[in-house]
Design an enzyme around this catalytic site. Structure first.
Site, PDB file in Angstrom:
ATOM      1  N   CYS A 167      44.769  43.876  40.378  1.00 11.53           N
ATOM      2  CA  CYS A 167      43.890  43.311  41.477  1.00 11.53           C
ATOM      3  C   CYS A 167      43.666  41.913  41.037  1.00 11.53           C
ATOM      4  CB  CYS A 167      42.676  44.106  41.109  1.00 11.53           C
ATOM      5  SG  CYS A 167      42.881  45.630  41.466  1.00 11.53           S
ATOM      6  N   HIS A 246      45.015  37.791  28.929  1.00 17.11           N
ATOM      7  CA  HIS A 246      45.651  39.042  28.866  1.00 17.11           C
ATOM      8  C   HIS A 246      45.487  39.547  27.532  1.00 17.11           C
ATOM      9  CE1 HIS A 246      48.968  41.700  29.757  1.00 17.11           C
ATOM     10  NE2 HIS A 246      49.455  41.039  30.828  1.00 17.11           N
ATOM     11  N   HIS A 320      27.269  30.603  42.523  1.00 17.55           N
ATOM     12  CA  HIS A 320      27.490  31.722  43.303  1.00 17.55           C
ATOM     13  C   HIS A 320      28.620  32.480  42.151  1.00 17.55           C
ATOM     14  CE1 HIS A 320      25.637  29.908  46.934  1.00 17.55           C
ATOM     15  NE2 HIS A 320      26.181  29.077  46.696  1.00 17.55           N
ATOM     16  N   HIS A 324      35.017  40.620  41.507  1.00 17.64           N
ATOM     17  CA  HIS A 324      36.108  41.390  42.244  1.00 17.64           C
ATOM     18  C   HIS A 324      35.365  42.899  42.633  1.00 17.64           C
ATOM     19  CE1 HIS A 324      39.481  43.990  42.933  1.00 17.64           C
ATOM     20  NE2 HIS A 324      39.350  44.708  41.838  1.00 17.64           N
ATOM     21  N   HIS A 353      31.511  47.956  50.221  1.00 19.85           N
ATOM     22  CA  HIS A 353      31.051  48.804  51.312  1.00 19.85           C
ATOM     23  C   HIS A 353      31.646  48.623  52.664  1.00 19.85           C
ATOM     24  CE1 HIS A 353      28.175  50.562  54.245  1.00 19.85           C
ATOM     25  NE2 HIS A 353      27.870  51.371  53.444  1.00 19.85           N
ATOM     26  N   ASN A 357      38.151  48.576  47.997  1.00 20.69           N
ATOM     27  CA  ASN A 357      38.790  47.970  46.969  1.00 20.69           C
ATOM     28  C   ASN A 357      39.961  47.674  47.480  1.00 20.69           C
ATOM     29  OD1 ASN A 357      40.194  46.785  44.922  1.00 20.69           O
ATOM     30  ND2 ASN A 357      39.585  48.454  43.469  1.00 20.69           N
TER      31      ASN A 357
END
Length: 453
Positions: A167, A246, A320, A324, A353, A357
């Protein structure tokens, strides 16, 4: 007099160093000219009724599995207008074809790229660098080759195809572009971020693998970037810094998000309860490097001195927060650990919403929400927080270079957000599945009773 001379000398050296650094960096900056998120077709929407049909036709599930799915869907944070792959909606999820996956990819690619090229007035033949990231599909010819062929791009375009990056792959792709910008002048780069859902629907009954069906949806984004100073005034964002972490050497983190097959041979994506812990650990390590680069020195000192019982105030350097939209729990955990309020978390919650995802493309729906709400003003700084399998945490900070309020993927729905009522109607319509009286009924009989089969 000597003190004054020394101060002037120090000032001159500082200014000279800053100017020299500016000259050295010239042409190595990374600007975003535009971005375009994918909007699915009406017939692709996975509303309550459609989700119920898909769940009910899985003959491998037991009643207790239906109950688990009900609870998960109700608590997912997804609404009624997310998008699913065509083959899943048509009931072909048990036997996906390569053609299904490629068709899904091409819809996202060409829809977003056509609009991006049209709006920016950039021709596909002007593109110097092309990066495509899709974790769960590696095709031959590559996905980048399909785009190059479709648009007739130049034979010397630098093409990169990233797979298995999860992702957070969108930020990885941008980092790759940024590194190339350091050695190649006056470049135009296109990054395409999406995920393959059509061939990766889970048809088994392992609960940690059933979760992915509840939250992952079709979506994606194409971005246009440059280091050409002649195009600087076209840009909407400037990349200030990026840090990639990582956490794959940690076994728990490595195993918390993984593509696997269950004991019955059904392929899918396993999400374990250790995911939020891995996310918190990776985020902490990442921020130790990132925050000193973006927060004022006095805030770092204040936090170091008053560390016990206090949280660092990210808002001293960031306006801001683009988190994710991986799931309700992930958004809650990140918000709590960073001391963010509901205003800060609203864009991520609303993107989850409305679109679900969408994996690597999710960050850009969050950004689009901020733009549609006219939150983004020139000079504002945006922290993008991306988390993905591996386990990886890749974060970056952008500076808004001009007020952002162009129509985007949210234009037809932004007036309805945030909705007054966030509850998923699935509970209201299908809460009967929790009744003990139906515990002895077979799943196929439930389907017939409710008119799904």
């Amino acid at each position: 007099m000597e003190l004054f001379t020394a101060l002037m000398l120090l000032f001159t050296i500082s200014v000279s160093y800053a100017l020299a650094k500016s000259v050295i960096r010239r042409g190595k900056e990374c600007y975003m000219i535009d971005y375009e998120c994918y909007m699915g077709k009406k017939k692709m929407q996975l509303n309550t009724e459609e989700c119920a049909k898909i769940v009910a036709r899985n003959k491998n599930l037991q009643v207790e599995d239906y109950r688990f799915l009900l609870q998960t869907i109700v608590n997912s944070g997804l609404g009624e207008e997310t998008y699913g792959p065509r083959n899943i909606i048509l009931g072909e999820e048990e036997h996906p074809k390569l053609a299904d996956s490629l068709s899904e990819m091409e819809s996202v690619f060409y829809d977003t790229l056509d609009n991006l090229f049209s709006r920016s007035k950039v021709s596909p033949s002007d593109v110097d660098i092309l990066v495509v990231n899709v974790s769960l599909l590696s095709a031959v010819p590559s996905l980048t080759s399909r785009i190059i062929n479709h648009y007739g791009m130049r034979e010397n375009v630098k093409a990169f195809n990233l797979s298995g990056m999860g992702c957070s792959a969108s930020v990885v792709a941008i980092d790759l572009v940024q590194q190339l910008f350091k050695t190649h002048k006056k470049q135009l780069a296109v990054v395409v971020s999406t995920e393959s859902m059509a061939g990766n629907w889970y048809c088994g009954r392992e609960r940690s693998m059933m979760l992915s069906n509840c939250i992952f949806r079709v979506g994606g984004c194409s971005m246009l970037l440059t280091n050409d100073m002649a195009r600087k005034n076209q840009a909407i964002l400037k990349l200030k810094c990026m840090v990639r972490t990582h956490f794959g050497s940690n076994d728990d983190a490595y195993n918390c998000c993984m593509q696997v097959e269950d004991d019955a041979g059904h392929g899918g994506f396993r999400l374990t309860k250790l995911l939020t812990k891995a996310a918190a650990q990776a985020l902490t390590k990442n921020f130790r490097v990132l925050l000193p680069k973006v927060l004022p020195f006095w805030e770092i000192v204040r936090y170091a001195v008053c560390k016990t019982g206090t949280k660092i105030n990210l808002k001293t350097g960031i306006e801001h927060f683009c988190i994710h939209p991986g799931g309700r729990a992930v958004i809650d955990e990140v918000g709590s650990s960073l001391g963010l309020d509901e205003y800060d978390l609203e864009p991520a919650r609303m993107a989850l919403h409305r679109f679900g995802n969408t994996s690597a493309g999710g960050l850009w729906y969050v950004l689009g929400y901020m733009e549609a709400k006219k939150r983004l003003k020139k000079g504002d700084r945006i922290l993008m927080i991306s988390l993905g399998a591996g386990f990886k945490c890749n974060n970056c900070v952008w500076e808004v270079t001009r007020d952002m309020n162009e129509p985007n993927v949210w234009k037809d729905s932004i007036e309805n957000y945030p909705p007054k009522k966030m509850m998923n109607p699935f509970l209201e319509k299908y809460g009967w599945i929790n009744d003990d009286v139906v515990s002895f009924i077979k799943p196929e009989e439930i389907a017939k009773m409710r008119g799904f089969a």
